[in-house]
Write a protein that holds these residues in place. Structure first.
Motif, PDB file in Angstrom:
ATOM      1  N   PRO A 140       0.944  -1.308  -0.213  1.00  0.00           N
ATOM      2  CA  PRO A 140       0.043  -0.222   0.053  1.00  0.00           C
ATOM      3  C   PRO A 140       1.038   1.420   0.214  1.00  0.00           C
ATOM      4  N   THR A 141       2.040   1.317   0.650  1.00  0.00           N
ATOM      5  CA  THR A 141       2.869   2.377   0.727  1.00  0.00           C
ATOM      6  C   THR A 141       3.742   2.813  -0.582  1.00  0.00           C
ATOM      7  N   GLU A 142       3.839   1.732  -1.556  1.00  0.00           N
ATOM      8  CA  GLU A 142       4.475   1.794  -3.054  1.00  0.00           C
ATOM      9  C   GLU A 142       3.102   2.324  -3.533  1.00  0.00           C
ATOM     10  N   ALA A 143       1.850   2.020  -3.475  1.00  0.00           N
ATOM     11  CA  ALA A 143       0.738   2.434  -4.468  1.00  0.00           C
ATOM     12  C   ALA A 143       0.313   3.833  -4.065  1.00  0.00           C
ATOM     13  N   ALA A 144       0.555   4.248  -2.765  1.00  0.00           N
ATOM     14  CA  ALA A 144       0.279   5.657  -2.544  1.00  0.00           C
ATOM     15  C   ALA A 144       1.299   6.715  -2.851  1.00  0.00           C
ATOM     16  N   ALA A 145       2.286   5.969  -3.145  1.00  0.00           N
ATOM     17  CA  ALA A 145       3.466   6.906  -4.072  1.00  0.00           C
ATOM     18  C   ALA A 145       3.073   7.286  -5.427  1.00  0.00           C
ATOM     19  N   LYS A 146       2.285   6.401  -5.922  1.00  0.00           N
ATOM     20  CA  LYS A 146       1.930   6.576  -7.335  1.00  0.00           C
ATOM     21  C   LYS A 146       0.776   7.264  -7.623  1.00  0.00           C
ATOM     22  N   LYS A 147       0.000   7.443  -6.305  1.00  0.00           N
ATOM     23  CA  LYS A 147      -1.392   8.135  -6.327  1.00  0.00           C
ATOM     24  C   LYS A 147      -1.287   9.441  -6.652  1.00  0.00           C
ATOM     25  N   ASP A 148      -2.171  10.001  -7.235  1.00  0.00           N
ATOM     26  CA  ASP A 148      -2.384  11.662  -7.510  1.00  0.00           C
ATOM     27  C   ASP A 148      -2.838  12.137  -6.166  1.00  0.00           C
ATOM     28  N   GLY A 149      -2.540  13.531  -5.872  1.00  0.00           N
ATOM     29  CA  GLY A 149      -2.923  14.297  -4.741  1.00  0.00           C
ATOM     30  C   GLY A 149      -1.755  14.868  -3.802  1.00  0.00           C
ATOM     31  N   ASP A 150      -2.285  15.486  -2.895  1.00  0.00           N
ATOM     32  CA  ASP A 150      -1.163  16.304  -1.658  1.00  0.00           C
ATOM     33  C   ASP A 150      -1.087  15.009  -0.809  1.00  0.00           C
ATOM     34  N   THR A 151       0.005  15.299  -0.025  1.00  0.00           N
ATOM     35  CA  THR A 151       0.488  14.419   0.932  1.00  0.00           C
ATOM     36  C   THR A 151      -0.755  13.778   1.848  1.00  0.00           C
ATOM     37  N   ALA A 152      -1.339  14.768   2.504  1.00  0.00           N
ATOM     38  CA  ALA A 152      -2.743  14.429   3.298  1.00  0.00           C
ATOM     39  C   ALA A 152      -3.540  13.479   2.363  1.00  0.00           C
ATOM     40  N   ALA A 153      -4.012  13.818   1.141  1.00  0.00           N
ATOM     41  CA  ALA A 153      -4.782  12.868   0.644  1.00  0.00           C
ATOM     42  C   ALA A 153      -4.300  11.558   0.262  1.00  0.00           C
ATOM     43  N   LYS A 154      -2.994  11.521  -0.035  1.00  0.00           N
ATOM     44  CA  LYS A 154      -2.185  10.057  -0.223  1.00  0.00           C
ATOM     45  C   LYS A 154      -2.359   9.264   1.181  1.00  0.00           C
ATOM     46  N   ASN A 155      -1.950   9.893   2.365  1.00  0.00           N
ATOM     47  CA  ASN A 155      -1.962   9.175   3.492  1.00  0.00           C
ATOM     48  C   ASN A 155      -3.301   8.609   3.731  1.00  0.00           C
ATOM     49  N   GLN A 156      -4.393   9.430   3.634  1.00  0.00           N
ATOM     50  CA  GLN A 156      -5.694   8.969   3.921  1.00  0.00           C
ATOM     51  C   GLN A 156      -6.110   7.846   3.066  1.00  0.00           C
ATOM     52  N   TRP A 157      -5.642   8.044   1.589  1.00  0.00           N
ATOM     53  CA  TRP A 157      -6.063   6.763   0.837  1.00  0.00           C
ATOM     54  C   TRP A 157      -5.156   5.535   0.824  1.00  0.00           C
ATOM     55  N   GLU A 158      -3.822   5.711   1.314  1.00  0.00           N
ATOM     56  CA  GLU A 158      -3.024   4.490   1.805  1.00  0.00           C
ATOM     57  C   GLU A 158      -3.471   3.809   3.117  1.00  0.00           C
ATOM     58  N   SER A 159      -3.945   4.758   3.841  1.00  0.00           N
ATOM     59  CA  SER A 159      -4.672   4.072   5.286  1.00  0.00           C
ATOM     60  C   SER A 159      -6.004   3.235   4.890  1.00  0.00           C
ATOM     61  N   SER A 160      -6.673   3.806   3.883  1.00  0.00           N
ATOM     62  CA  SER A 160      -8.058   2.906   3.275  1.00  0.00           C
ATOM     63  C   SER A 160      -7.592   1.708   2.709  1.00  0.00           C
ATOM     64  N   LEU A 161      -6.647   1.867   1.780  1.00  0.00           N
ATOM     65  CA  LEU A 161      -6.138   0.638   1.032  1.00  0.00           C
ATOM     66  C   LEU A 161      -5.473  -0.338   1.983  1.00  0.00           C
ATOM     67  N   GLY A 162      -4.809   0.217   3.014  1.00  0.00           N
ATOM     68  CA  GLY A 162      -4.335  -0.908   3.926  1.00  0.00           C
ATOM     69  C   GLY A 162      -5.350  -1.544   4.488  1.00  0.00           C
ATOM     70  N   SER A 163      -6.376  -0.998   5.018  1.00  0.00           N
ATOM     71  CA  SER A 163      -7.126  -1.748   5.713  1.00  0.00           C
ATOM     72  C   SER A 163      -7.938  -2.737   4.908  1.00  0.00           C
ATOM     73  N   LYS A 164      -8.374  -1.998   3.661  1.00  0.00           N
ATOM     74  CA  LYS A 164      -9.028  -2.893   2.501  1.00  0.00           C
ATOM     75  C   LYS A 164      -8.195  -4.128   2.217  1.00  0.00           C
ATOM     76  N   TYR A 165      -6.813  -3.880   2.040  1.00  0.00           N
ATOM     77  CA  TYR A 165      -5.864  -4.929   1.684  1.00  0.00           C
ATOM     78  C   TYR A 165      -5.734  -6.023   2.622  1.00  0.00           C
ATOM     79  N   GLU A 166      -6.021  -5.502   4.021  1.00  0.00           N
ATOM     80  CA  GLU A 166      -5.556  -6.536   4.889  1.00  0.00           C
ATOM     81  C   GLU A 166      -6.862  -7.300   5.432  1.00  0.00           C
ATOM     82  N   GLY A 167      -8.137  -6.639   5.001  1.00  0.00           N
ATOM     83  CA  GLY A 167      -9.446  -7.395   5.220  1.00  0.00           C
ATOM     84  C   GLY A 167      -9.461  -8.341   3.905  1.00  0.00           C
ATOM     85  N   MET A 168      -8.907  -8.310   3.057  1.00  0.00           N
ATOM     86  CA  MET A 168      -9.313  -9.295   1.886  1.00  0.00           C
ATOM     87  C   MET A 168      -8.002  -9.908   1.457  1.00  0.00           C
ATOM     88  N   GLY A 169      -7.171 -10.318   2.276  1.00  0.00           N
ATOM     89  CA  GLY A 169      -5.873 -10.671   2.094  1.00  0.00           C
ATOM     90  C   GLY A 169      -5.904 -12.292   1.668  1.00  0.00           C
TER      91      GLY A 169
END
Length: 318
Positions: A140-169
């Motif tokens: 998720p960290t590497e994915a967030a680095a390629k996501k568009d948006g400012d740092t705050a938006a990327k961090n929030q997106w990474e958090s959502s992605l991490g939760s989703k990924y962990e839940g469907m791993g």
């Protein structure tokens, strides 16, 4: 321990109560069968302990046992309630594989962005486009680095992605009590038993006299040299066996492609030659060669030649 069945007890009692009828060959065979069944019911649970803890008994590979859900099935279950991505599991998996992305991670990316994708005229084309956009990401960290948006938006997106990924791993598969992601592209643990003795961070030099230093990996505790722990490839790739007496000692480097490498330092010895290795394949024994203060495994991950925190690539460490 499994309880002894009433049928087995009754059969044994019958043998004793009617012993005078049990002198012929057939009777002796029947008696032996009853005894063997009784012993199996009592001792079978103990013979299965090593496998019940999650390790298959196939020798030198840390192979998860009990996998019941394929990557495709995991994706299908995850997207079935999403109106945009429902029925797209095969496309998601093939697109992920074509772009060297763990399929479940890519599915999680798409699920987090589902509302955006729904606005596109052609969902299939958008899935393929995002495969290209996130090509090669492994966390998720590497994915967030390629996501568009400012740092705050990327961090929030990474958090959502991490939760989703962990839940469907996929189906969590226990390997000596620690999670592995079978076939997902995740790095698996390089040891069967995990105890962290030093993290990726700044620390006082363990050998003394050199002040503070940055530790570029994670150190895992190992058993004594008299009975050294086996070390396994965290991910498939091309292995090189190396020696650095003043640093890693005997060590192995595995090139995974896309700029990713993993290092296995201070080995007592390597058990492979240069060439291809599979995830979970034994590559050596823990040791204390090189610049080391005791038996341990230094595990390091490098991205484009720079050491990165292995914790972002390994399963959760408790």
């Amino acid at each position: 321990m499994e309880p002894v069945t009433t049928a087995a007890v009754a059969a044994a009692a019958d043998v004793v109560a009617n012993r005078k009828e049990y002198f012929g060959p057939k009777a002796l065979i029947s008696t032996l069968v009853v005894i063997l069944v009784f012993l199996w019911l009592v001792f079978a649970p103990f013979s299965r302990v090593s496998v019940a803890n999650g390790m298959s008994s196939t020798g030198d590979q840390c192979v998860p046992s009990g996998a019941s859900t394929s990557t495709l099935e995991t994706i299908e279950k995850s997207v079935e309630s999403d109106s945009t991505l429902k029925g797209k599991a095969s496309l998601i998996e093939s697109t992920a594989n074509a772009n060297n992305i763990p399929p479940t991670l890519f599915a999680a990316i798409l699920l987090v962005d589902s509302k955006e994708i729904a606005k596109k005229p052609k969902v299939d084309d958008e899935i393929k486009s995002r495969g290209t956009k996130f090509k090669g990401v492994q966390s998720p960290t590497e994915a967030a680095a390629k996501k568009d948006g400012d740092t705050a938006a990327k961090n929030q997106w990474e958090s959502s992605l991490g939760s989703k990924y962990e839940g469907m791993g996929g189906t969590p598969i226990d390997c000596a009590g620690y999670y592995l992601q079978s076939g997902s592209g995740y790095f698996q643990f390089p040891l069967k038993k995990i105890t962290v003795t030093s993290w990726f961070d700044w620390r006082d030099s363990p050998t003394g006299g050199q002040g503070r230093e940055h530790h570029g990996g994670i150190d895992f505790d190992c058993g004594p040299l008299s009975n050294p722990d086996k070390v396994f490839a965290a991910r498939k790739g091309t292995a090189s066996v190396k020696v650095d007496p003043g640093g890693f000692g005997n060590y192995v480097v595995i090139d995974h492609g896309d700029g990713m490498q993993s290092y296995y330092g201070h080995l007592e010895k390597a058990t492979i030659s240069n060439g291809q290795v599979n995830q979970g394949q034994m590559i050596g024994y823990c040791g204390t060669t090189g610049r080391s203060t005791g038996t341990h495994l230094h595990f390091e991950v490098r991205k484009d030649g720079t050491a990165v925190n292995p914790k972002g690539y390994l399963p959760p460490i408790n």
